[in-house]
Design a protein around this motif. Structure first.
Motif, short mmCIF file in Angstrom:
data_model
loop_
_atom_site.label_atom_id
_atom_site.label_comp_id
_atom_site.label_asym_id
_atom_site.label_seq_id
_atom_site.Cartn_x
_atom_site.Cartn_y
_atom_site.Cartn_z
N GLY A 1 -26.83 4.07 -19.84
CA GLY A 1 -25.70 4.92 -20.23
C GLY A 1 -25.86 6.35 -19.78
O GLY A 1 -26.74 6.67 -18.96
N THR B 1 -16.25 3.45 -21.29
CA THR B 1 -16.46 3.29 -22.73
C THR B 1 -17.22 4.50 -23.24
O THR B 1 -18.31 4.81 -22.77
N VAL C 1 -18.54 6.88 -26.60
CA VAL C 1 -18.81 7.04 -28.03
C VAL C 1 -18.87 8.54 -28.28
O VAL C 1 -19.69 9.24 -27.70
N ALA D 1 -25.87 2.59 -28.06
CA ALA D 1 -24.75 2.80 -27.14
C ALA D 1 -25.27 3.03 -25.71
O ALA D 1 -24.73 2.48 -24.74
N ARG E 1 -26.32 -0.10 -24.13
CA ARG E 1 -25.17 -0.93 -23.70
C ARG E 1 -24.51 -0.35 -22.46
O ARG E 1 -23.52 -0.87 -21.96
N GLU F 1 -23.07 2.73 -22.29
CA GLU F 1 -21.90 3.55 -22.63
C GLU F 1 -22.20 5.04 -22.47
O GLU F 1 -23.35 5.45 -22.33
N VAL G 1 -22.24 8.58 -24.19
CA VAL G 1 -22.26 9.21 -25.51
C VAL G 1 -21.95 10.70 -25.34
O VAL G 1 -22.65 11.41 -24.61
#
Ligand code: TYD
Length: 211
Positions: A8, A38, A40, A89, A92, A94, A96
């Motif tokens: 990520g 994606t 967060v 996160a 995965r 993603e 942040v």
């Protein structure tokens, strides 16, 4: 190019109160989502149930909190947040986007409160199992300007915001010193620039980091 330790991207926003961190985080989030990324978006203190309880204590407790207790509360919040939200996160793959992270502790507790900056950094890194941001946007602003922006939006100040201008001036200098020590990680911006101009500068740096 940023060397990442996870699939990520971990981006943090730092700066004094009223510097526009959440405005810029929101604009960047919208732009990234439009591209199908994606994202967060989160914050410290807070971001987890435990963190929100800690947030209530550190920001709104009415009595005195010893500086070391304050530092440990922020560190406890960070430990829970990284373990429960940020690290999963990033694993995965993603993105942040986070309002405040360990540089806040170094600037506010380490320098503002006069605790040892290196010790606070070590404490934070221990709490966060060594996780450093891939990119940190520092929104640098003269203390007086940040304060007048807050005056327009607040009915009451939290414990940290209530500190004297001299405390906030130390925090600002601490941030600039941190950025100078890690120029690769930090992007320093003049937070008095127009919102759209700042957003464009941030987008171009983030695009490069995502390539
Ligand atoms: P917040 O409402 O999130 O402030 P802002 O909207 O101005 O970013 O409150 C966070 C306050 O906590 C802020 O005054 C800075 C302080 N803080 C620390 O002192 N140490 C820390 O490690 C963190 C994360 C925040």
């Amino acid at each position: 190019m940023i060397e990442r330790q996870h699939p990520g991207l971990f981006l943090t926003f730092e700066g004094g109160d009223g510097s526009g961190k959440s405005t810029q985080a929101a604009l960047l989030e919208a732009w990234l989502r439009k591209q199908g990324r994606t994202v967060v978006r989160t914050r410290e203190p807070g971001g987890t149930e435990v963190g929100e309880a800690i947030r209530e204590i550190v920001l709104h407790h009415r009595g005195h909190i010893a500086p070391r207790a304050e530092a440990l509360l922020y560190a406890a919040d960070r430990a829970q947040h990284v373990a429960a939200v940020v690290r999963p996160a990033l694993d995965r793959g993603e993105i942040v986007l986070q309002d405040r992270y360990l540089d806040s502790s170094v600037a506010y507790q380490g320098v503002g409160r006069g605790l040892e900056a290196d010790e606070i950094r070590r404490l934070s890194l221990w709490a966060a199992e060594g996780l450093l941001p891939d990119l940190t946007v520092l929104l640098d602003l003269e203390v007086g300007i940040g304060r007048s922006r807050l005056d327009g939006s607040r009915t009451r100040y939290d414990r940290l915001e209530s500190e004297a201008a001299e405390f906030h001036a130390r925090v600002r200098d601490a941030y600039l010193a941190l950025a100078a020590a890690e120029p690769e990680r930090f992007m320093v911006l003049d937070a008095s620039l127009p919102v759209d101009e700042l957003a464009a500068l941030i987008r171009s740096r983030v695009s490069a980091a995502l390539k």
